[in-house]
Design an enzyme around this catalytic site. Sequence first.
Site, mmCIF file in Angstrom:
data_model
loop_
_atom_site.group_PDB
_atom_site.id
_atom_site.type_symbol
_atom_site.label_atom_id
_atom_site.label_comp_id
_atom_site.label_asym_id
_atom_site.label_seq_id
_atom_site.Cartn_x
_atom_site.Cartn_y
_atom_site.Cartn_z
ATOM 1 N N GLY A 194 2.092 2.086 10.731
ATOM 2 C CA GLY A 194 3.032 3.196 10.617
ATOM 3 C C GLY A 194 3.677 3.590 11.939
ATOM 4 C CD GLU A 206 -3.021 5.514 6.567
ATOM 5 O OE1 GLU A 206 -2.943 5.609 5.328
ATOM 6 O OE2 GLU A 206 -2.122 4.987 7.265
ATOM 7 N N GLY A 230 2.728 -1.224 4.244
ATOM 8 C CA GLY A 230 2.799 0.207 3.965
ATOM 9 C C GLY A 230 4.236 0.634 3.736
ATOM 10 N N GLY A 231 4.846 1.197 4.774
ATOM 11 C CA GLY A 231 6.191 1.764 4.655
ATOM 12 C C GLY A 231 7.201 0.878 3.941
ATOM 13 C CG HIS A 264 -5.823 1.908 4.821
ATOM 14 N ND1 HIS A 264 -5.412 2.859 5.734
ATOM 15 C CD2 HIS A 264 -4.822 0.998 4.730
ATOM 16 C CE1 HIS A 264 -4.209 2.521 6.166
ATOM 17 N NE2 HIS A 264 -3.825 1.405 5.573
ATOM 18 C CB SER A 266 4.837 -1.906 11.931
ATOM 19 O OG SER A 266 4.377 -0.590 12.165
ATOM 20 C CD GLU A 293 -3.680 -2.594 7.070
ATOM 21 O OE1 GLU A 293 -2.558 -2.871 6.635
ATOM 22 O OE2 GLU A 293 -4.250 -1.521 6.853
ATOM 23 C CG ASN A 314 -1.694 1.268 1.395
ATOM 24 O OD1 ASN A 314 -1.809 2.040 0.436
ATOM 25 N ND2 ASN A 314 -2.242 1.507 2.570
ATOM 26 C CD1 TRP A 315 3.534 0.941 -2.908
ATOM 27 C CD2 TRP A 315 3.679 2.210 -4.752
ATOM 28 N NE1 TRP A 315 4.298 0.260 -3.819
ATOM 29 C CE2 TRP A 315 4.398 1.011 -4.961
ATOM 30 C CE3 TRP A 315 3.635 3.151 -5.782
ATOM 31 C CZ2 TRP A 315 5.065 0.740 -6.154
ATOM 32 C CZ3 TRP A 315 4.292 2.887 -6.978
ATOM 33 C CH2 TRP A 315 5.002 1.692 -7.157
ATOM 34 C CE LYS A 316 0.212 3.455 4.751
ATOM 35 N NZ LYS A 316 0.009 3.613 6.168
HETATM 36 C C1 PEP Z 1 -0.910 0.079 5.883
HETATM 37 O O1 PEP Z 1 -1.049 1.274 5.747
HETATM 38 O O2 PEP Z 1 -1.713 -0.676 5.331
HETATM 39 C C2 PEP Z 1 0.208 -0.401 6.682
HETATM 40 C C3 PEP Z 1 0.168 -1.629 7.117
HETATM 41 O O3 PEP Z 1 1.228 0.492 6.930
HETATM 42 P P1 PEP Z 1 2.639 0.178 7.642
HETATM 43 O O4 PEP Z 1 3.147 -1.108 7.057
HETATM 44 O O5 PEP Z 1 3.504 1.334 7.288
HETATM 45 O O6 PEP Z 1 2.364 0.053 9.099
#
Ligand code: PEP
Length: 246
Positions: A170, A96, A231-232, A94, A210, A164, A9-11
């Site tokens: 994050g 967010e 994500g990251g 998601h 994470s 999640e 997920n590049w956001k």
């Molecule tokens: C996400 O936004 O779906 C996510 C899991 O982010 P991160 O891996 O950065 O926690």
Amino acid sequence: MRKPIIAGNWKMNKTAAEAKELVNELKPLVKDAECDVVVCVPFTDIYAVAEAVKGSNIRLGAQNVHFADHGAFTGEISADMLLEAGVEYVIIGHSERRQYFGETDETVNKRTLTALAKGLKPIVCVGESLEERETGKTEAVLKAQIVNGLKDVEDITKVVVAYEPIWAIGTGKTATAEQANETIAFIRKTIAENFCPKCAEKVRIQYGGSMNAKNAHELMSMPEIDGGLIGGASLKAEDFSIVVKM
Ligand code: PEP
């Protein structure tokens, strides 16, 4: 029996030029992956990435889809627009989106039903906040998100669920492998009880929060965890490819 699926997920990261560069770096690193590999990119990157992933095993995903076919919905994108651009998967609900853009189980449900009807593969996100976990509400929250968010879905096996925990997104705080496994088992039980027991065994449920090159192996070795929403760590080809190869 369930093929793992690792989705990035590049956001709101990467311009189209940067996206092309990242995918070109990623392609050789993941070409032998045994799982499904997906990158969910910003809308403006879709055409560039669709071109870049041609002939590779990387599948293209978006980060949202509207439930209407077309109309006065400024800033939204329809399923047909995504499909024509080559999108196969779409993240829905998601945390967010729920937190900053007013997404609810009801809108998640409408978007999911439209995605399925149009032939997109939804990755539906669910998860509890830290306060909800600490006050013992995790199961009630997840049950409501599953039952209401997936209401009227005829073939639940076409949905990928991403568990999640909001407190792990994050933040660098990961759920322990046992915590994630146990919660995902609860989600599967909820699907079995409210949809169809046989199908629940086939639904792929990812962990997200994470997840990275260091902890992916432990998480992925748990029996209930069928992959990850990353994500990251999906923004660096090397890191993402390590997660993919777990
Ligand atoms: C996400 O936004 O779906 C996510 C899991 O982010 P991160 O891996 O950065 O926690």
